[in-house]
Structures are given as C-alpha cells and as structure tokens.
Design an enzyme around this catalytic site. Structure first.
Site, short mmCIF file in Angstrom:
data_model
loop_
_atom_site.label_atom_id
_atom_site.label_comp_id
_atom_site.label_asym_id
_atom_site.label_seq_id
_atom_site.Cartn_x
_atom_site.Cartn_y
_atom_site.Cartn_z
N ASN A 147 0.68 -1.31 -0.63
CA ASN A 147 0.31 -0.29 -0.10
C ASN A 147 0.97 1.44 -0.14
O ASN A 147 0.11 2.47 0.66
CB ASN A 147 -0.99 -0.41 1.11
CG ASN A 147 -0.27 0.00 2.48
OD1 ASN A 147 1.06 -0.04 2.85
ND2 ASN A 147 -0.90 -0.25 3.67
N ARG A 285 3.05 7.66 11.48
CA ARG A 285 2.86 6.76 12.60
C ARG A 285 2.33 8.14 13.36
O ARG A 285 3.96 9.24 13.14
CB ARG A 285 3.54 5.86 13.18
CG ARG A 285 4.09 5.00 12.65
CD ARG A 285 2.40 4.07 12.32
NE ARG A 285 2.65 2.42 11.64
CZ ARG A 285 2.72 2.48 11.12
NH1 ARG A 285 1.67 3.23 9.61
NH2 ARG A 285 2.47 0.87 10.30
N GLN A 314 -4.58 4.69 18.56
CA GLN A 314 -5.23 3.85 17.26
C GLN A 314 -5.90 2.39 17.77
O GLN A 314 -5.70 1.97 17.91
CB GLN A 314 -4.22 3.84 15.77
CG GLN A 314 -3.85 4.75 15.67
CD GLN A 314 -3.24 4.70 13.87
OE1 GLN A 314 -3.14 5.77 13.41
NE2 GLN A 314 -3.23 3.24 13.35
N HIS A 333 -7.26 6.35 10.04
CA HIS A 333 -6.38 5.74 9.32
C HIS A 333 -6.31 4.98 7.90
O HIS A 333 -6.63 3.47 8.24
CB HIS A 333 -5.41 4.97 10.30
CG HIS A 333 -3.87 4.43 9.33
ND1 HIS A 333 -2.87 4.18 10.85
CD2 HIS A 333 -3.54 4.65 8.54
CE1 HIS A 333 -2.31 3.83 9.41
NE2 HIS A 333 -2.04 4.06 8.81
#
Length: 387
Positions: A147, A285, A314, A333
């Site tokens: 990705n 991050r 998260q 995210h």
C-alpha cells in the site's frame, strides 16, 4: 493444526456492502522497484471487495478452514478481557493491520506460548515489540510495498487540501453558502514552494516523484541517501538530518518508520525551527509528532496546517485534541487501506501464510524479524534495541 487470530477493524455502520461504487479495480502486477505484487497460489475473494473489516476476514476463512486450521476474527483488541487476549494464549499466528493494530507488547508475546508468526496486513510493524519478537524467536512479516503507492497518493491529496484550503471551502458548499473570500483567505499555490520529506523509502520516494510535476523545490532526509541519478532526475536536495531540512521547507511530509530515533521527533523545539506558516503532513505514525506540540503550533500559527491519518493510540479516543485543533485535515487511518490496497495486502497475507504453513521461505522483502534478528525490510527500516 494451527490457530490464527486476525484483528480487523469494524464493519461499516450500515453493514457490509452488498455492492460497490466500481465493478473492478486495475490490475497491478509489479511495483516501481520491479518487485512483483503478491503471488499466493490462489485467492478466495474478488479484488475490490471490502476485506479489511471483520466480515471481510482478509478472504482467509475458506483457505484456512479447508486445511483444518482455526481462524478467529475480531475487532476487540484492547484490555485484558478483549477477545484478542482471551484467544492469545494458544494462538500460533496473530494478524492485524496498522489501521486497527493489535499492539503486540512484550507481555502479550511472552504469554502466547505457541506464537510463532506475527503478520502485519499492510506495512509498518511498529505496533509489535520487535525486540521481544527477537528475544522469543518469533517471525514478524508484513506485505512490503502493498500500500505504499496508496499512501503516497493520500499524502499528495492532503498537501493540496491544506495549501489550497479545500476543506473549509467545501464546508461553505455544504452550508449552502458562496463565501469566496472566506474560502480563499488561506488558499495558496503549491507551485514554487519548498517541499521536503522526512524519509525517502518507498513511500517518500513515491511522494517526491508525484510532486515533481507541480514545479516545487524538493528536499529529503533519510539515513540511506538515494542514488545520485535519482537525485539528479528529481532535482532533490539532500539534508543529513531533519533538523537541517525542515527550516528550509514550506511543506514537510513525514514518511519514516516509528522507532526510538523518530518518536516525538516533531516536538516544540523542532517545530519552532520551521518557517512560520509551514504545512505538516504525517501519514507515517502518530507518535513521530508530539501530540500537544502540534496543537500549540496550530493555535499559535507556527504551523499553517496539519494533516494526516495516523494517531496514537489507534483508534483515537473521542477527546483526542487532534479532532478539534484548528486548521487540520485529519482522517482515520485510511491512507493505506483503499479497496485497491486491500486486494494486495490480503493476497500478500495469504502468500505469507501459505509459505509458513508449508515450511517454505517467506519472501525476503516481507520479513521484519526472523531467526532472532532483524531481517529483510526490517533490517533496512529498524534498529534492534531502539524500541
């Protein structure tokens, strides 16, 4: 037979989709560096399906259960009474995504007596204590490059959204207004600006390539300098450290892994060296930025805008200050979990599992930890003993 615990994000609030916006997605067989996309023996899903949520199961259930293995899929991952913790003691494999990470702490790793393999369905394995994995002989793997282009596209979108003041302008449309002056009072051209990336690996380099046609001045910093021919091709200026680069930039994008060397790198001190009105984009991050330093910089105007899709922890709690700080363009995210990316990282997860179950070597580029040491992509991105 093996037990695989897979931690995925929740289904859509209105249920698993019966149909999709598009009938198909383009087929990508090779990444820009020549590496092939995942090559499992087969897949049990149609590319373009929603695979990263609980009902999507990364397309793994039929494959695993047909061989007698047990697959547990849950979104419940936090706290001692979570499904993850209840299932962990006899789990052989744990799979999760960076978007909804199963935080594999040393305590969890050391009580999971059967655990042999931790897979990141995607890229970025900092939610696993890599030193603990090394100490306990556990293999850590991720679907490298699956990705990266997805994230680089998201970075470009966020840079343009901030610089052009897109979100407030769109809000005027939603509010039935035609407030042009309000919409453009913080809107600029990206052309001519100095844009720098902290980290020039697969994502950072892809961001630089996509920015070049915009007529900007490109800068980068990385512990691994790019080849001279790439610097010439893209017109890059190299800086040995972030501290040397960021004062030169109008836009800074963070594309580096999280470890002790980068944790809270963007604090009050570093942000204070940036030009007033710099835009900061972080799809790497959340903990690379000091949470409250970002808020203070936006409130004071030191930063003109902040956008990203990474938070800590998260999922982010409802009272996280990044939800309400001024001039932000935050998303959950999502940058690396487009339906296109899911098809690749689900296939890559299956490829890793096929290799592990059959005793075949896992692709070198997928490895983060193996045999008690950093390996593959992990040896390039991380440093042992710094978590």
């Amino acid at each position: 037979m093996s037990k695989i615990v897979c931690v995925l994000y929740d289904d859509p609030v209105d249920g698993y989709p019966p149909a999709y916006a598009r009938d198909d997605i383009p087929t990508v067989r090779q990444y820009p560096d020549g590496q092939t996309t995942p090559t499992p023996k087969s897949i049990d899903f149609d590319p373009g399906e929603l695979l990263g949520c609980v009902s999507g199961e990364l397309g793994l259930r039929g494959f695993l259960e047909s061989q007698g293995h047990t697959l547990v899929v849950t979104s419940d991952k936090d706290g001692p009474d979570s499904v993850l913790d209840r299932e962990l003691d006899d789990a052989d494999v744990v799979i999760s995504q960076p978007f909804w990470p199963a935080y594999m702490t040393r305590e969890r790793i050391e009580r999971a007596r059967n655990l042999s393999l931790i897979i990141t369905a995607g890229i970025g394995s900092d939610h696993t204590d890599l030193d603990a994995a090394i100490d306990n002989g556990i293999t850590v793997a991720e679907v490298t490059y699956s990705n990266s282009i997805s994230v680089s596209e998201h970075v470009l979108m966020m840079i343009l959204a901030l610089v052009r003041n897109y979100l407030p302008a769109h809000q005027w449309v939603l509010d039935k207004g035609w407030n042009i002056a309000d919409s453009v009072k913080r809107s600029y051209d990206l052309e001519g600006m100095h844009v720098g990336t902290v980290g020039a690996g697969r994502i950072g380099t892809a961001v630089l390539r996509r920015l070049k046609p915009f007529g900007v001045h490109l800068h980068y910093t990385d512990k691994h300098r790019l080849p001279a021919e790439v610097e010439r091709e893209l017109g890059l200026t190299f800086h040995p450290t972030p501290h040397e680069m960021v004062p030169q930039c109008d836009v800074v994008t963070i594309n580096a892994p999280l470890h002790k060397e980068t944790e809270h790198l963007f604090d009050d001190e570093l942000i204070g060296t940036m030009k007033r009105g710099t835009y900061l984009v972080n799809t790497a991050r959340g903990k690379i930025c000091d949470r409250d330093a970002v808020v203070r910089a936006l409130e004071s105007g030191q930063l003109a805008g902040y956008a990203g899709d990474v938070w800590y922890p998260q999922p982010a709690p409802a009272d996280h200050p990044w939800r309400t700080m001024p001039n932000h363009g935050m998303t959950p995210h999502t940058s690396g979990t487009t339906l296109s990316a899911q098809a690749r990282y689900a296939a890559g997860t299956r490829e890793i599992l096929e290799c592990w179950l059959e005793g075949r070597p896992i692709r070198e580029e997928y490895l983060i930890v193996q045999g008690g040491t950093l390996a593959g992509a992990g040896a390039h991105a991380y440093t042992a003993g710094t978590q």
